[in-house]
Design a protein around this motif. Structure first.
Motif, mmCIF file in Angstrom:
data_model
loop_
_atom_site.group_PDB
_atom_site.id
_atom_site.type_symbol
_atom_site.label_atom_id
_atom_site.label_comp_id
_atom_site.label_asym_id
_atom_site.label_seq_id
_atom_site.Cartn_x
_atom_site.Cartn_y
_atom_site.Cartn_z
ATOM 1 N N ALA A 12 0.821 -1.205 0.000
ATOM 2 C CA ALA A 12 0.000 0.000 0.000
ATOM 3 C C ALA A 12 0.855 1.256 0.000
ATOM 4 N N CYS A 13 2.103 1.171 0.466
ATOM 5 C CA CYS A 13 2.988 2.326 0.538
ATOM 6 C C CYS A 13 3.859 2.496 -0.694
ATOM 7 N N THR A 14 3.798 1.568 -1.627
ATOM 8 C CA THR A 14 4.607 1.649 -2.833
ATOM 9 C C THR A 14 4.079 2.776 -3.715
ATOM 10 N N PRO A 15 4.938 3.708 -4.125
ATOM 11 C CA PRO A 15 4.458 4.806 -4.968
ATOM 12 C C PRO A 15 4.030 4.296 -6.336
ATOM 13 N N PRO A 16 3.064 4.983 -6.967
ATOM 14 C CA PRO A 16 2.632 4.562 -8.303
ATOM 15 C C PRO A 16 3.760 4.764 -9.302
ATOM 16 N N PRO A 17 3.756 3.978 -10.382
ATOM 17 C CA PRO A 17 4.809 4.130 -11.390
ATOM 18 C C PRO A 17 4.727 5.502 -12.033
ATOM 19 N N THR A 18 5.875 6.040 -12.406
ATOM 20 C CA THR A 18 5.906 7.334 -13.073
ATOM 21 C C THR A 18 6.398 7.143 -14.495
ATOM 22 N N GLY A 19 6.281 8.176 -15.291
ATOM 23 C CA GLY A 19 6.730 8.109 -16.672
ATOM 24 C C GLY A 19 5.557 8.170 -17.621
ATOM 25 N N PRO A 20 5.822 8.078 -18.899
ATOM 26 C CA PRO A 20 4.745 8.191 -19.881
ATOM 27 C C PRO A 20 3.773 7.020 -19.783
ATOM 28 N N VAL A 21 2.505 7.332 -19.996
ATOM 29 C CA VAL A 21 1.475 6.306 -19.987
ATOM 30 C C VAL A 21 1.339 5.770 -21.400
ATOM 31 N N THR A 22 1.431 4.472 -21.552
ATOM 32 C CA THR A 22 1.319 3.848 -22.864
ATOM 33 C C THR A 22 -0.155 3.597 -23.161
ATOM 34 N N PRO A 23 -0.682 4.145 -24.264
ATOM 35 C CA PRO A 23 -2.077 3.893 -24.589
ATOM 36 C C PRO A 23 -2.288 2.422 -24.933
ATOM 37 N N PRO A 24 -3.514 1.927 -24.750
ATOM 38 C CA PRO A 24 -3.767 0.530 -25.074
ATOM 39 C C PRO A 24 -3.501 0.258 -26.559
ATOM 40 N N ALA A 25 -3.063 -0.944 -26.857
ATOM 41 C CA ALA A 25 -2.865 -1.336 -28.253
ATOM 42 C C ALA A 25 -4.226 -1.396 -28.937
ATOM 43 N N THR A 26 -4.277 -0.956 -30.150
ATOM 44 C CA THR A 26 -5.551 -0.942 -30.870
ATOM 45 C C THR A 26 -5.318 -1.053 -32.369
ATOM 46 N N THR A 27 -6.331 -1.521 -33.060
ATOM 47 C CA THR A 27 -6.286 -1.560 -34.520
ATOM 48 C C THR A 27 -7.046 -0.376 -35.107
ATOM 49 N N LEU A 28 -7.573 0.500 -34.253
ATOM 50 C CA LEU A 28 -8.289 1.669 -34.752
ATOM 51 C C LEU A 28 -7.323 2.574 -35.515
ATOM 52 N N PRO A 29 -7.734 3.094 -36.671
ATOM 53 C CA PRO A 29 -6.836 3.881 -37.528
ATOM 54 C C PRO A 29 -6.771 5.361 -37.137
ATOM 55 N N PHE A 30 -6.135 5.661 -36.009
ATOM 56 C CA PHE A 30 -6.007 7.037 -35.556
ATOM 57 C C PHE A 30 -5.083 7.813 -36.477
ATOM 58 N N PHE A 31 -5.346 9.125 -36.592
ATOM 59 C CA PHE A 31 -4.415 10.012 -37.284
ATOM 60 C C PHE A 31 -4.511 11.401 -36.667
ATOM 61 N N GLY A 32 -3.490 12.175 -36.896
ATOM 62 C CA GLY A 32 -3.449 13.521 -36.333
ATOM 63 C C GLY A 32 -2.883 13.517 -34.920
ATOM 64 N N ASP A 33 -2.791 14.728 -34.364
ATOM 65 C CA ASP A 33 -2.210 14.889 -33.029
ATOM 66 C C ASP A 33 -3.205 15.578 -32.102
ATOM 67 N N GLY A 34 -4.344 14.972 -31.925
ATOM 68 C CA GLY A 34 -5.352 15.531 -31.034
ATOM 69 C C GLY A 34 -6.535 16.074 -31.809
ATOM 70 N N TYR A 35 -7.718 15.895 -31.250
ATOM 71 C CA TYR A 35 -8.924 16.406 -31.905
ATOM 72 C C TYR A 35 -9.384 17.646 -31.172
ATOM 73 N N ARG A 36 -9.591 18.674 -31.840
ATOM 74 C CA ARG A 36 -9.926 20.035 -31.445
ATOM 75 C C ARG A 36 -8.666 20.852 -31.208
ATOM 76 N N ALA A 37 -7.653 20.275 -30.603
ATOM 77 C CA ALA A 37 -6.391 21.001 -30.395
ATOM 78 C C ALA A 37 -5.245 19.993 -30.335
ATOM 79 N N GLU A 38 -4.082 20.409 -30.772
ATOM 80 C CA GLU A 38 -2.911 19.545 -30.733
ATOM 81 C C GLU A 38 -2.646 19.103 -29.294
ATOM 82 N N GLY A 39 -2.419 17.802 -29.131
ATOM 83 C CA GLY A 39 -2.149 17.250 -27.810
ATOM 84 C C GLY A 39 -3.372 16.734 -27.073
ATOM 85 N N ASP A 40 -4.584 16.996 -27.574
ATOM 86 C CA ASP A 40 -5.794 16.448 -26.940
ATOM 87 C C ASP A 40 -5.741 14.928 -26.970
ATOM 88 N N GLN A 41 -6.380 14.283 -25.994
ATOM 89 C CA GLN A 41 -6.378 12.825 -25.933
ATOM 90 C C GLN A 41 -7.236 12.200 -27.024
#
Length: 101
Positions: free
Chosen positions: A15-44
């Motif tokens: 319970a005292c172990t700190p959560p992992p830090t660093g970049p969060v890896t998005p789940p693997a998917t076959t969805l054909p994403f493109f671009g760098d964010g919807y509505r603004a660059e960097g959006d999820q």
């Protein structure tokens, strides 16, 4: 008694172990994403292109957009854009977002 005490100590230590830090890896998917964010660059949320999963939902009057299911402001995104959920896959919610054409 000794086993109970040791298992209690192990639980407290975990319970005292700190959560992992660093970049969060998005789940693997076959969805054909493109671009760098919807509505603004960097959006999820990101736009989706054509694939067997998305072909039935593509429309010239709307953008097909995928957002992580656990995105904190998902409700705000839906309200602000008028998005309609069309399906869920691989940890993403896929929306049809009217373009106002």
């Amino acid at each position: 008694m000794r086993l109970i005490l040791l298992s209690g100590i192990a639980a407290l230590t975990a319970a005292c172990t700190p959560p992992p830090t660093g970049p969060v890896t998005p789940p693997a998917t076959t969805l054909p994403f493109f671009g760098d964010g919807y509505r603004a660059e960097g959006d999820q949320c990101r736009r989706l292109g054509e694939s067997p999963e998305t072909a039935n939902f593509l429309d010239h009057t709307a953008d097909l957009v995928g957002c992580p299911e656990d995105m904190e402001n998902l409700g705000v995104f839906v309200t602000d854009t008028g998005a309609n959920e069309v399906f869920r896959q691989d940890g993403y919610v896929v929306y049809s977002v009217p373009t106002g054409i």
